[in-house]
Motif scaffolding. Sequence first.
Motif, PDB file in Angstrom:
ATOM      1  N   LEU A   1      87.410 -66.549  29.449  1.00 23.09           N
ATOM      2  CA  LEU A   1      86.271 -67.466  29.464  1.00 23.09           C
ATOM      3  C   LEU A   1      85.397 -67.264  28.229  1.00 23.09           C
ATOM      4  CD1 LEU A   1      85.272 -67.233  33.248  1.00 23.09           C
ATOM      5  CD2 LEU A   1      86.631 -69.010  32.126  1.00 23.09           C
ATOM      6  N   ASP A   2      85.191 -66.004  27.855  1.00 27.75           N
ATOM      7  CA  ASP A   2      84.394 -65.721  26.653  1.00 27.75           C
ATOM      8  C   ASP A   2      85.080 -66.281  25.401  1.00 27.75           C
ATOM      9  OD1 ASP A   2      82.314 -64.453  27.983  1.00 27.75           O
ATOM     10  OD2 ASP A   2      83.193 -62.453  27.764  1.00 27.75           O
ATOM     11  N   LYS A   3      86.404 -66.164  25.348  1.00 29.96           N
ATOM     12  CA  LYS A   3      87.153 -66.692  24.209  1.00 29.96           C
ATOM     13  C   LYS A   3      87.008 -68.208  24.119  1.00 29.96           C
ATOM     14  CE  LYS A   3      90.173 -66.253  20.816  1.00 29.96           C
ATOM     15  NZ  LYS A   3      89.828 -65.543  19.555  1.00 29.96           N
ATOM     16  N   LEU A   4      87.073 -68.879  25.267  1.00 25.88           N
ATOM     17  CA  LEU A   4      86.890 -70.334  25.282  1.00 25.88           C
ATOM     18  C   LEU A   4      85.504 -70.712  24.762  1.00 25.88           C
ATOM     19  CD1 LEU A   4      88.499 -71.240  28.734  1.00 25.88           C
ATOM     20  CD2 LEU A   4      89.312 -72.004  26.489  1.00 25.88           C
ATOM     21  N   LEU A   5      84.511 -69.934  25.129  1.00 17.40           N
ATOM     22  CA  LEU A   5      83.137 -70.249  24.732  1.00 17.40           C
ATOM     23  C   LEU A   5      82.842 -69.912  23.275  1.00 17.40           C
ATOM     24  CD1 LEU A   5      81.262 -69.174  27.973  1.00 17.40           C
ATOM     25  CD2 LEU A   5      81.364 -71.493  27.018  1.00 17.40           C
ATOM     26  N   GLU A   6      83.728 -69.144  22.645  1.00 17.65           N
ATOM     27  CA  GLU A   6      83.548 -68.881  21.211  1.00 17.65           C
ATOM     28  C   GLU A   6      83.671 -70.161  20.397  1.00 17.65           C
ATOM     29  OE1 GLU A   6      86.226 -65.869  19.879  1.00 17.65           O
ATOM     30  OE2 GLU A   6      85.321 -64.296  21.122  1.00 17.65           O
ATOM     31  N   ASP A   7      84.404 -71.122  20.938  1.00 16.95           N
ATOM     32  CA  ASP A   7      84.548 -72.418  20.272  1.00 16.95           C
ATOM     33  C   ASP A   7      83.606 -73.410  20.954  1.00 16.95           C
ATOM     34  OD1 ASP A   7      85.229 -74.810  19.143  1.00 16.95           O
ATOM     35  OD2 ASP A   7      87.376 -74.676  19.604  1.00 16.95           O
ATOM     36  N   PRO A   8      82.522 -73.818  20.275  1.00 23.42           N
ATOM     37  CA  PRO A   8      81.554 -74.737  20.887  1.00 23.42           C
ATOM     38  C   PRO A   8      82.191 -76.056  21.349  1.00 23.42           C
ATOM     39  CG  PRO A   8      80.685 -73.810  18.846  1.00 23.42           C
ATOM     40  CD  PRO A   8      82.132 -73.429  18.917  1.00 23.42           C
ATOM     41  N   ALA A   9      83.341 -76.398  20.777  1.00 21.37           N
ATOM     42  CA  ALA A   9      84.005 -77.648  21.148  1.00 21.37           C
ATOM     43  C   ALA A   9      84.495 -77.637  22.593  1.00 21.37           C
ATOM     44  CB  ALA A   9      85.176 -77.918  20.209  1.00 21.37           C
ATOM     45  N   ASN A  10      84.603 -76.443  23.197  1.00 23.16           N
ATOM     46  CA  ASN A  10      85.062 -76.347  24.586  1.00 23.16           C
ATOM     47  C   ASN A  10      83.934 -76.567  25.600  1.00 23.16           C
ATOM     48  OD1 ASN A  10      87.854 -75.782  24.215  1.00 23.16           O
ATOM     49  ND2 ASN A  10      87.352 -73.667  23.676  1.00 23.16           N
ATOM     50  N   GLU A  11      82.696 -76.446  25.141  1.00 20.10           N
ATOM     51  CA  GLU A  11      81.581 -76.550  26.084  1.00 20.10           C
ATOM     52  C   GLU A  11      81.478 -77.964  26.651  1.00 20.10           C
ATOM     53  OE1 GLU A  11      77.857 -74.890  24.920  1.00 20.10           O
ATOM     54  OE2 GLU A  11      78.767 -73.178  23.889  1.00 20.10           O
ATOM     55  N   GLY A  12      81.314 -78.026  27.961  1.00 16.58           N
ATOM     56  CA  GLY A  12      81.126 -79.312  28.629  1.00 16.58           C
ATOM     57  C   GLY A  12      82.348 -80.207  28.614  1.00 16.58           C
ATOM     58  N   THR A  13      83.552 -79.620  28.526  1.00 20.26           N
ATOM     59  CA  THR A  13      84.763 -80.457  28.413  1.00 20.26           C
ATOM     60  C   THR A  13      85.663 -80.390  29.649  1.00 20.26           C
ATOM     61  OG1 THR A  13      86.026 -78.689  27.325  1.00 20.26           O
ATOM     62  CG2 THR A  13      84.793 -80.200  25.905  1.00 20.26           C
ATOM     63  N   PHE A  14      85.411 -79.462  30.550  1.00 20.71           N
ATOM     64  CA  PHE A  14      86.247 -79.339  31.740  1.00 20.71           C
ATOM     65  C   PHE A  14      85.666 -80.186  32.871  1.00 20.71           C
ATOM     66  CE2 PHE A  14      87.508 -75.714  29.275  1.00 20.71           C
ATOM     67  CZ  PHE A  14      88.845 -75.499  29.592  1.00 20.71           C
ATOM     68  N   ASP A  15      86.538 -80.836  33.609  1.00 24.97           N
ATOM     69  CA  ASP A  15      86.105 -81.702  34.706  1.00 24.97           C
ATOM     70  C   ASP A  15      85.912 -80.944  36.006  1.00 24.97           C
ATOM     71  OD1 ASP A  15      86.466 -84.231  33.197  1.00 24.97           O
ATOM     72  OD2 ASP A  15      88.590 -83.676  33.268  1.00 24.97           O
ATOM     73  N   PHE A  16      86.740 -79.928  36.217  1.00 20.78           N
ATOM     74  CA  PHE A  16      86.779 -79.264  37.525  1.00 20.78           C
ATOM     75  C   PHE A  16      87.210 -77.818  37.334  1.00 20.78           C
ATOM     76  CE2 PHE A  16      89.035 -77.959  41.411  1.00 20.78           C
ATOM     77  CZ  PHE A  16      88.132 -78.326  42.402  1.00 20.78           C
ATOM     78  N   ALA A  17      86.641 -76.922  38.135  1.00 20.25           N
ATOM     79  CA  ALA A  17      87.068 -75.522  38.144  1.00 20.25           C
ATOM     80  C   ALA A  17      87.155 -75.028  39.577  1.00 20.25           C
ATOM     81  CB  ALA A  17      86.103 -74.651  37.352  1.00 20.25           C
ATOM     82  N   PHE A  18      88.129 -74.165  39.819  1.00 20.80           N
ATOM     83  CA  PHE A  18      88.274 -73.543  41.132  1.00 20.80           C
ATOM     84  C   PHE A  18      88.336 -72.045  40.942  1.00 20.80           C
ATOM     85  CE2 PHE A  18      91.155 -72.110  44.687  1.00 20.80           C
ATOM     86  CZ  PHE A  18      90.225 -72.289  45.701  1.00 20.80           C
ATOM     87  N   VAL A  19      87.523 -71.317  41.721  1.00 19.71           N
ATOM     88  CA  VAL A  19      87.436 -69.861  41.583  1.00 19.71           C
ATOM     89  C   VAL A  19      87.801 -69.204  42.906  1.00 19.71           C
ATOM     90  CG1 VAL A  19      85.972 -67.896  40.969  1.00 19.71           C
ATOM     91  CG2 VAL A  19      85.602 -70.132  39.869  1.00 19.71           C
ATOM     92  N   ASP A  20      88.824 -68.368  42.861  1.00 18.56           N
ATOM     93  CA  ASP A  20      89.235 -67.584  44.020  1.00 18.56           C
ATOM     94  C   ASP A  20      89.713 -66.244  43.483  1.00 18.56           C
ATOM     95  OD1 ASP A  20      90.080 -66.551  46.392  1.00 18.56           O
ATOM     96  OD2 ASP A  20      91.712 -67.978  46.720  1.00 18.56           O
ATOM     97  N   ALA A  21      88.760 -65.379  43.177  1.00 19.53           N
ATOM     98  CA  ALA A  21      89.073 -64.127  42.499  1.00 19.53           C
ATOM     99  C   ALA A  21      88.160 -63.023  43.035  1.00 19.53           C
ATOM    100  CB  ALA A  21      88.918 -64.315  40.987  1.00 19.53           C
ATOM    101  N   ASP A  22      87.957 -61.975  42.239  1.00 16.37           N
ATOM    102  CA  ASP A  22      87.144 -60.846  42.671  1.00 16.37           C
ATOM    103  C   ASP A  22      85.686 -61.267  42.873  1.00 16.37           C
ATOM    104  OD1 ASP A  22      87.492 -61.252  39.897  1.00 16.37           O
ATOM    105  OD2 ASP A  22      86.539 -59.337  39.439  1.00 16.37           O
ATOM    106  N   LYS A  23      85.189 -61.076  44.080  1.00 12.51           N
ATOM    107  CA  LYS A  23      83.879 -61.620  44.461  1.00 12.51           C
ATOM    108  C   LYS A  23      82.729 -60.972  43.701  1.00 12.51           C
ATOM    109  CE  LYS A  23      86.812 -63.346  47.158  1.00 12.51           C
ATOM    110  NZ  LYS A  23      87.574 -64.483  46.632  1.00 12.51           N
ATOM    111  N   ASN A  24      82.898 -59.725  43.281  1.00 10.62           N
ATOM    112  CA  ASN A  24      81.825 -59.054  42.553  1.00 10.62           C
ATOM    113  C   ASN A  24      81.611 -59.637  41.160  1.00 10.62           C
ATOM    114  OD1 ASN A  24      84.401 -57.966  42.020  1.00 10.62           O
ATOM    115  ND2 ASN A  24      83.516 -56.137  41.109  1.00 10.62           N
ATOM    116  N   ASN A  25      82.523 -60.492  40.716  1.00 10.44           N
ATOM    117  CA  ASN A  25      82.363 -61.130  39.407  1.00 10.44           C
ATOM    118  C   ASN A  25      82.045 -62.615  39.500  1.00 10.44           C
ATOM    119  OD1 ASN A  25      82.491 -59.524  37.007  1.00 10.44           O
ATOM    120  ND2 ASN A  25      84.596 -58.975  37.546  1.00 10.44           N
ATOM    121  N   TYR A  26      81.842 -63.126  40.706  1.00  7.74           N
ATOM    122  CA  TYR A  26      81.615 -64.561  40.852  1.00  7.74           C
ATOM    123  C   TYR A  26      80.452 -65.047  39.987  1.00  7.74           C
ATOM    124  CZ  TYR A  26      84.884 -66.189  44.466  1.00  7.74           C
ATOM    125  OH  TYR A  26      86.010 -66.608  45.140  1.00  7.74           O
ATOM    126  N   TRP A  27      79.346 -64.329  39.985  1.00  8.54           N
ATOM    127  CA  TRP A  27      78.211 -64.803  39.181  1.00  8.54           C
ATOM    128  C   TRP A  27      78.527 -64.741  37.694  1.00  8.54           C
ATOM    129  CZ3 TRP A  27      74.504 -67.943  40.163  1.00  8.54           C
ATOM    130  CH2 TRP A  27      73.504 -68.130  39.209  1.00  8.54           C
TER     131      TRP A  27
END
Length: 238
Positions: free
Chosen positions: A136-162
């Motif tokens: 996720l940090d790598k994606l955000l290094e490129d400003p062109a990726n910001e605001g480009t995803f339509d949908f995300a689903f998260v089902d992973a380690d709960k302590n990192n949800y925030w």
Amino acid sequence: MDKISKPSVSPNPVILQSEGLLKYILETSVYPREEETLKELRNATTNHPLGFMGTAPDAGQLMVLFLKLLNAKKTIEVGVFTGYSLLLTALNIPHDGKITAVDPDRKAYELGIPFIKKAGLLHKIDYIESPALPVLDKLLEDPANEGTFDFAFVDADKNNYWNYHERLIKLIKIGGIVAYDNTLWGGTVALPEIAVLESKREWRRSTLAFNKAISNDSRLEIAHVSIGDGLTICRRVS
């Protein structure tokens, strides 16, 4: 003649939470509409030692509605497991749609690959075997990726949800949706800690903290839905 009793104004909460009612919903409204390859993958997942971690099919059905309402084409998935939600998403985005899927456990994902191939959808998936935060940090290094995803689903380690949320809220477009799974954590969020198994307490605390934080996030509209193990649907508004 026997009198016909009127239903109570307030439904019985025991009935609303019963396994029998869930069985009714699944058999009446979910399973008959489930794609065959999804059904096959769900059944195969039950043989996995951690098969209970698979996405609940009724929650998946709700996700399909959001994908279609959004006309989603570019999505991201944090936590893949055997790939039920991944296949579900691939089935419901356009032929040229793309899913960035991140999970450090490729072995579990490999169980789902034959079903994804059978559906002819492997070309839609960019699977990255890695913990999610660096990706996720790598994606955000490129400003062109910001605001480009339509949908995300998260089902992973709960302590990192925030931590995931703070990154995803920048990647998702305004009007896009992020859905977080397991936000009721087996119902333990409504119990006193002393009544919760010690093995579940740490992630219960993480889930409680996340639920409170997400409820106070003014960048979102939310719906916390008692479906599956709890699904929190967040629509970015700013």
